[in-house]
Design an enzyme around this catalytic site. Structure first.
Site, PDB file in Angstrom:
ATOM      1  N   GLU A   1      -5.885   5.162  13.428  1.00  0.00           N
ATOM      2  CA  GLU A   1      -6.826   4.297  14.142  1.00  0.00           C
ATOM      3  C   GLU A   1      -7.496   4.975  15.327  1.00  0.00           C
ATOM      4  O   GLU A   1      -8.500   4.471  15.848  1.00  0.00           O
ATOM      5  CB  GLU A   1      -6.150   2.994  14.595  1.00  0.00           C
ATOM      6  CG  GLU A   1      -5.174   3.133  15.741  1.00  0.00           C
ATOM      7  CD  GLU A   1      -3.768   3.507  15.302  1.00  0.00           C
ATOM      8  OE1 GLU A   1      -2.867   3.506  16.167  1.00  0.00           O
ATOM      9  OE2 GLU A   1      -3.563   3.793  14.106  1.00  0.00           O
TER      10      GLU A   1
ATOM     11  N   TYR B   1      -1.035   4.807  10.396  1.00  0.00           N
ATOM     12  CA  TYR B   1      -1.399   3.872  11.449  1.00  0.00           C
ATOM     13  C   TYR B   1      -0.208   3.714  12.387  1.00  0.00           C
ATOM     14  O   TYR B   1       0.935   3.596  11.934  1.00  0.00           O
ATOM     15  CB  TYR B   1      -1.752   2.495  10.866  1.00  0.00           C
ATOM     16  CG  TYR B   1      -3.086   2.448  10.160  1.00  0.00           C
ATOM     17  CD1 TYR B   1      -4.274   2.630  10.860  1.00  0.00           C
ATOM     18  CD2 TYR B   1      -3.160   2.206   8.789  1.00  0.00           C
ATOM     19  CE1 TYR B   1      -5.501   2.585  10.213  1.00  0.00           C
ATOM     20  CE2 TYR B   1      -4.379   2.151   8.134  1.00  0.00           C
ATOM     21  CZ  TYR B   1      -5.554   2.346   8.849  1.00  0.00           C
ATOM     22  OH  TYR B   1      -6.756   2.302   8.209  1.00  0.00           O
TER      23      TYR B   1
ATOM     24  N   VAL C   1     -16.793  -4.045  13.161  1.00  0.00           N
ATOM     25  CA  VAL C   1     -16.649  -3.997  11.705  1.00  0.00           C
ATOM     26  C   VAL C   1     -15.953  -5.251  11.187  1.00  0.00           C
ATOM     27  O   VAL C   1     -16.408  -5.892  10.238  1.00  0.00           O
ATOM     28  CB  VAL C   1     -15.877  -2.728  11.268  1.00  0.00           C
ATOM     29  CG1 VAL C   1     -15.641  -2.745   9.758  1.00  0.00           C
ATOM     30  CG2 VAL C   1     -16.644  -1.475  11.658  1.00  0.00           C
TER      31      VAL C   1
ATOM     32  N   ARG D   1       0.835  -1.191   0.000  1.00  0.00           N
ATOM     33  CA  ARG D   1       0.000   0.000   0.000  1.00  0.00           C
ATOM     34  C   ARG D   1       0.881   1.256   0.000  1.00  0.00           C
ATOM     35  O   ARG D   1       2.068   1.195   0.294  1.00  0.00           O
ATOM     36  CB  ARG D   1      -0.917   0.013   1.229  1.00  0.00           C
ATOM     37  CG  ARG D   1      -2.029  -1.013   1.193  1.00  0.00           C
ATOM     38  CD  ARG D   1      -2.793  -1.070   2.497  1.00  0.00           C
ATOM     39  NE  ARG D   1      -1.979  -1.623   3.584  1.00  0.00           N
ATOM     40  CZ  ARG D   1      -2.394  -1.733   4.847  1.00  0.00           C
ATOM     41  NH1 ARG D   1      -3.605  -1.294   5.176  1.00  0.00           N
ATOM     42  NH2 ARG D   1      -1.606  -2.262   5.772  1.00  0.00           N
TER      43      ARG D   1
ATOM     44  N   LYS E   1       1.759   2.310   7.260  1.00  0.00           N
ATOM     45  CA  LYS E   1       2.122   1.577   8.471  1.00  0.00           C
ATOM     46  C   LYS E   1       3.092   2.376   9.339  1.00  0.00           C
ATOM     47  O   LYS E   1       3.702   3.337   8.895  1.00  0.00           O
ATOM     48  CB  LYS E   1       2.745   0.219   8.106  1.00  0.00           C
ATOM     49  CG  LYS E   1       1.776  -0.740   7.458  1.00  0.00           C
ATOM     50  CD  LYS E   1       0.551  -1.018   8.322  1.00  0.00           C
ATOM     51  CE  LYS E   1       0.910  -1.779   9.588  1.00  0.00           C
ATOM     52  NZ  LYS E   1      -0.312  -2.031  10.437  1.00  0.00           N
TER      53      LYS E   1
ATOM     54  N   HIS F   1      -0.744   2.108  16.127  1.00  0.00           N
ATOM     55  CA  HIS F   1      -0.999   0.965  17.018  1.00  0.00           C
ATOM     56  C   HIS F   1       0.061   0.898  18.117  1.00  0.00           C
ATOM     57  O   HIS F   1       0.730  -0.116  18.316  1.00  0.00           O
ATOM     58  CB  HIS F   1      -1.033  -0.336  16.220  1.00  0.00           C
ATOM     59  CG  HIS F   1      -2.138  -0.391  15.206  1.00  0.00           C
ATOM     60  ND1 HIS F   1      -3.469  -0.455  15.556  1.00  0.00           N
ATOM     61  CD2 HIS F   1      -2.109  -0.375  13.843  1.00  0.00           C
ATOM     62  CE1 HIS F   1      -4.217  -0.486  14.463  1.00  0.00           C
ATOM     63  NE2 HIS F   1      -3.413  -0.420  13.421  1.00  0.00           N
TER      64      HIS F   1
ATOM     65  N   ASP G   1      -2.275  -6.692  15.565  1.00  0.00           N
ATOM     66  CA  ASP G   1      -1.505  -5.442  15.532  1.00  0.00           C
ATOM     67  C   ASP G   1      -1.655  -4.643  16.824  1.00  0.00           C
ATOM     68  O   ASP G   1      -0.873  -3.733  17.090  1.00  0.00           O
ATOM     69  CB  ASP G   1      -1.859  -4.588  14.317  1.00  0.00           C
ATOM     70  CG  ASP G   1      -3.347  -4.302  14.190  1.00  0.00           C
ATOM     71  OD1 ASP G   1      -4.114  -4.689  15.101  1.00  0.00           O
ATOM     72  OD2 ASP G   1      -3.746  -3.713  13.170  1.00  0.00           O
TER      73      ASP G   1
END
Length: 360
Positions: free
Chosen positions: A117, A93, A176, A15, A74, A95, A268
């Site tokens: 997130e 993201y 989700v 991505r 990421k 995490h 994750d």
């Protein structure tokens, strides 16, 4: 504003932070986007596509990380830590609940780190949702694949055939990810159970699936009854900003049939299954207690053409606000403000502070 888009370096992460369409929109509004050469190749976007959209294509990661804002997919990896700039905006993201070393480095760097997130309004996480949809669907797609005998599974066809019962899919979490996993599993013809602690969510899921899915209030006894009979167990538990609880201990995994499959989408954030640890697209699975475990934390990276565009559809409005107003955008947008994890050498997100109170 000058915006950098680096090439992702996580294992088989194809991505890219901004698509050519997003670059075109930013360029029209007077912003300059620097894209590392090859950043979009894995998602189907060439350097020429970016140049035509108005980006400046540069050769090295240093040339994109030296900009006022960096937009990624990421979290930064150790090879990127020294590239992070003081007072820079990092939008990606993160995490952090499962990444103490990264959290410490972000604090030390003085960067303004905003996590996709944790951008939130009215309990909706608009930047997490598109990847959760994809990960939920992929969890069953991959699970079905690894149930094949040649992949190490017990040789179960989830949909069964006339005269042979279908496979059983147990999903922990009805958000989700869990909802999308159930859609796929039901579509394949599997027997499906979803466990959740929200009666409102279970009632909503009943309107979606009716009697095609068994909806169960999540408790330790109910989980312990269901897991040993699962052909495919999917972890889909989300506790925003924090590690999820361990719902399936090793002692319960030992009761599953050899060749059963576990896919934990929550890996994750630390995961909700004791025996599961992060893996990679290169080496996605391992056997523990006779059960095949899949723990790839960047599952949507397997479908980068779809995932990049889905992510950009959600992130672009926020990127535009940050590009136009800088950190002042957080005062104009409460949802974006919720995304701020680290700023001015401090850990500021309340949920992550609970995980690392000594860093707060």
């Amino acid at each position: 504003m000058e915006i950098g888009v680096p090439k992702e370096i996580k294992d088989q992460e194809f991505r890219v932070g901004l698509s050519p369409n997003s670059v075109h929109v930013l360029n029209e509004q007077g912003h300059t986007v620097f894209v590392q050469s090859g950043a979009g190749t894995g998602a189907g976007f060439s350097d020429e596509d970016y140049q035509q959209a108005g980006a400046e294509v540069v050769a090295t990661a240093n040339e994109v990380w030296s900009r006022e804002m960096v937009v990624k997919v990421k979290e930064p990896l150790p090879a990127e830590y020294d590239l992070i700039q003081k007072d820079q905006i990092l939008f990606t993201y993160l995490h952090l609940a499962a990444a103490r070393t990264l959290t410490e480095r972000l604090i030390q760097s003085g960067v303004n780190a905003i996590a996709y997130e944790t951008v939130e309004f009215n309990n909706i996480r608009p930047l997490l949702t598109p990847m959760s949809i994809i990960a939920g669907r992929l969890s069953v797609q991959f699970g079905a694949r690894y149930l094949e005998r040649q992949q190490g599974g017990r040789g179960v066809l989830l949909g069964g055939v006339p005269g042979v019962r279908p496979g059983r899919v147990v999903i922990l979490g009805g958000g989700v990810v869990g909802t999308e996993a159930a859609r796929m599993a039901v579509g394949m013809g599997a027997r499906v159970q979803i466990f959740d602690i929200s009666l409102d969510q279970l009632a909503y899921l009943e309107t979606l699936f009716g009697s095609r899915v068994e909806l169960i209030y999540s408790s330790t006894p109910e989980i312990h009854r269901a897991v040993p009979d699962a052909d495919l167990l999917i972890g889909a538990v989300l506790v925003p900003g924090r590690r999820p609880p361990i719902l399936v201990p090793r002692s319960l995994v030992t009761q599953m049939r050899p060749g059963s499959v576990i896919v934990d989408v929550a890996v994750d954030q630390g995961g909700c299954i004791e025996t599961l640890h992060p893996t990679s697209h290169t080496e996605p699975t391992y056997i523990d207690e006779g059960v095949l475990h899949y723990g790839v934390p960047n599952m949507p990276g397997a479908v980068p053409w779809t995932a990049t565009q889905a992510l950009n559809n959600s992130t672009l409005p926020y990127v535009l606000k940050l590009a136009s107003f800088g950190m002042a955008a957080l005062k104009k947008d409460k949802a974006l403000a919720e995304g701020l994890n680290v700023t001015q050498n401090r850990l500021v997100h309340p949920a992550v502070q609970q995980v690392f109170p000594d860093l707060a």
